[in-house]
Scaffold this active site. Structure first.
Site, PDB file in Angstrom:
ATOM      1  NE  ARG A 279       6.043  20.121  15.552  1.00  0.00           N
ATOM      2  CZ  ARG A 279       6.809  19.098  15.934  1.00  0.00           C
ATOM      3  NH1 ARG A 279       6.530  17.878  15.509  1.00  0.00           N
ATOM      4  NH2 ARG A 279       7.844  19.288  16.725  1.00  0.00           N
TER       5      ARG A 279
ATOM      6  CG  ASP B 196      -2.321  45.427  11.329  1.00  0.00           C
ATOM      7  OD1 ASP B 196      -3.215  44.562  11.432  1.00  0.00           O
ATOM      8  OD2 ASP B 196      -1.386  45.537  12.156  1.00  0.00           O
TER       9      ASP B 196
ATOM     10  CB  THR C 297      -5.258  41.660   5.469  1.00  0.00           C
ATOM     11  OG1 THR C 297      -5.782  40.660   6.362  1.00  0.00           O
ATOM     12  CG2 THR C 297      -5.806  41.423   4.080  1.00  0.00           C
TER      13      THR C 297
END
Length: 612
Positions: free
Chosen positions: A385, A476, A478
């Site tokens: 979370r 990749d 990013t």
């Protein structure tokens, strides 16, 4: 009858009609009274998203998926340059309408309970004086015979004041003649209570949808002079007071207790504490509107609260949380959801604990407020979370945050519908230009994950725009953020919803700024220093690679040293020397509420000087 008596009688009739139907002459003949509260929603009927009067209106299709419904069975598009002339956005809006051929129709919009100002935009594209309609809000007639316009003209009617008490605004358009229609609907808070003050931000540096929160502006000053949990001079007494108020601190240290803000219009100015600052050893709950909380720490005591948030609240509006450090919750560290017009900025949310006697939970946050801004926060060393997006989150803009060392889940949730609550029917979320840094506790399977949206059924999917995020170690992802969005329980947006802008940075620049400034950073305690060092160095010093089980794992609540408070002879929150330097009277407490040319009180100027 004399001419003078006739004039007086006509004035009385007009005044009585104004009381009975609250009718305001349409724009074009006289100026429409301006709404006094914050903008809530605008809908371009049968049209696309558009800017009207500086406010971003949603498209008709978006409205239909976010709590709006109508029985109007017809739509029409025009290409008219309307009279009186208006700006391009308004003219575009006026060219798309919904209507009912030869009959009446209704509209409904889910809204939080409260008071609102409502405006309607009508046009005439057929012939002079063709259509006319009565308008009812919540079953009460507020206008009669509107819409008798000449061809190619338009009118704006309102504000009509209405109170919503059942979570939905009902609007009836009753045919008098022709085909009743509407081009646009705009809803504002009525402004009868505390809350937004359009144009004047809560403090310099406040951004996003909570930025116009007024807090305790113009109200009383409560001094916290001791570290007692209750009684004269305590934080508890100041929290429990009513009316607009600003809480200032004449002492630093740790205050033990669980505190519930039940009376709104409050500013908690932690930056005034002399020395090492203030920590709440316990919980701080928000159960009121119009709240400013700045420069404090809230570190839950799991012995006293084995199942609770450190800081949180639901079902309220106009809230801004700034430079707050929160930790050691046994539910979520900082949960703020199903509210309206909120900002959480420059805060630190870290080191969640297990719930009760279990060895699980350790959750960072549940977020999701309708018109919620979340920026420049550090979320670190929580198992999951980070955040969880609430079901029925509404419109949320999440950018320039830093996430570090999540364990088995980064972010997830964002279902469209809150089960059993018709007030929360959609989630639309921008996740832009955030920095993700896996840590030593991060499981390999989720190290590349930006978010995993969830849904309970095919028609329960939220809408997501995910772009410009930096995921350390995963070039990749990013380069293509959708490679970091797992699952298929979402609607992919090709463009972001048009959120209120902030001073956005690149993810890399935000990373540096957040580590330098987030949390109660005027004077960081040992807990925050260790967390920040862990992020910088990619380490997890305590517990299981940074995932802890008890405050004692990190040394517990640090000792916070106080210092002499500055002399304040009139107890107005401003030191004598500051008042003298600013041509105020150190023996006149009322001058704290004198205003500068912009509108800030003298007390607000002093508070801002401490945190700049």
């Amino acid at each position: 009858m004399s001419r003078r008596k006739k004039t007086i009688n006509v004035m009385l009739v007009v005044a009585m009609l104004a009381v009975l139907i609250t009718f305001v002459t349409p724009i074009g003949s006289q100026t429409v009274q301006a709404a006094s509260g914050a903008f809530v929603k605008g809908i371009n009927m049968n049209g696309n998203a558009v800017t009207v009067d500086g406010n971003q209106w949603v498209s008709y299709s978006t409205a239909l998926s976010s709590g709006f419904s109508t029985t109007a069975g017809k739509t029409y598009n025009n290409s008219i340059t309307w009279v009186p002339a208006t700006d391009s956005g308004t003219n575009t809006m006026l060219n798309t309408v919904i209507y009912q051929s030869g009959g009446s129709f209704t509209m409904n919009q889910t809204l939080a309970n409260g008071s609102y100002d409502v405006y309607f935009y009508l046009t005439e594209n057929y012939k002079d004086n063709y259509r006319s309609e009565d308008i009812k809000l919540e079953g009460t007639t507020v206008a009669t015979g509107v819409g008798k316009l000449t061809k190619n003209t338009w009118a704006k009617y309102g504000p009509y004041k209405v109170t919503v008490s059942d979570g939905s605004l009902s609007m009836d358009f009753v045919r008098v003649s022709g085909d009743p229609q509407i081009a646009g609907l705009a809803i504002f808070e009525s402004g009868t209570g505390g809350g937004s003050s359009e144009g004047l931000v809560a403090f310099p540096g406040a951004e996003g949808y909570g930025k116009n929160t007024t807090g305790g502006r113009g109200g009383a000053v409560y001094e916290v002079t001791n570290l007692n949990s209750s009684g004269t001079g305590s934080f508890g007494a100041a929290i429990s007071a009513s009316g607009p108020r600003t809480i200032v601190f004449r002492v630093s240290g740790t205050i033990t207790g669980n505190y519930d803000i039940k009376n709104g219009d409050i500013t908690i100015a932690g930056q005034t504490a002399p020395g090492d600052g203030i920590t709440i050893k316990g919980r701080l709950s928000i159960n009121a509107d119009n709240i400013i909380i700045r420069h404090i720490r809230v570190r839950n005591d799991p012995v006293a609260n084995p199942d609770g948030d450190a800081l949180g609240g639901r079902f309220h509006k106009n809230i801004i949380i700034d430079h707050v450090s929160a930790s050691w919750s046994t539910d979520e560290v900082l949960s703020l959801y199903h509210n309206d017009y909120t900002t959480v900025q420059w805060s630190l949310i870290a080191e969640a604990l297990p719930k009760g006697t279990t060895d699980d939970h350790r959750f960072g946050a549940i977020w999701g407020n309708n018109y919620g801004t979340w920026h420049h926060n550090l979320i670190a060393d929580n198992a999951s979370r980070n955040p969880r997006w609430a079901s029925g989150s509404g419109y949320n803009d999440y950018r320039n945050n830093v996430l570090y060392n999540w364990q088995y889940q980064s972010s997830y949730g964002g279902e469209a519908q809150q089960v059993g609550d018709s007030r929360f029917t959609f989630s639309t979320i921008n996740m832009v230009a955030n920095y993700y840094k896996p840590g030593p506790a991060t499981e390999a399977a989720v190290a590349r994950r930006i978010v995993e949206p969830t849904a309970r059924s095919t028609d329960d999917k939220g809408s997501w725009y995910v772009s410009g995020n930096y995921v350390e170690g995963y070039p990749d992802v990013t380069a293509d953020n959708w490679k970091g969005v797992d699952g298929s329980d979402y609607i992919k947006l090709s463009t972001p919803w048009n959120a209120m802008p902030i001073n956005q940075q690149s993810p890399q620049d935000a990373y540096t700024a957040v580590l330098d400034k987030s949390g109660a950073s005027l004077k960081r305690d040992k807990v925050d220093v260790d967390i920040i060092d862990g992020v910088r160095n990619g380490t997890g010093k305590y517990g299981n690679n940074g995932i802890i089980s008890n405050p004692s794992d990190v040394g517990g609540w640090p000792t916070l040293n106080s210092a002499p408070a500055p002399v304040d002879s009139d107890h107005d929150g401003m030191p004598d020397n500051w008042e003298t330097a600013h041509n105020l009277n150190p023996n006149n407490a009322s001058d704290r509420n004198n205003k500068d040319a912009v509108g800030y009180t003298m007390l607000e100027l002093y508070l801002s000087s401490l945190s700049n």
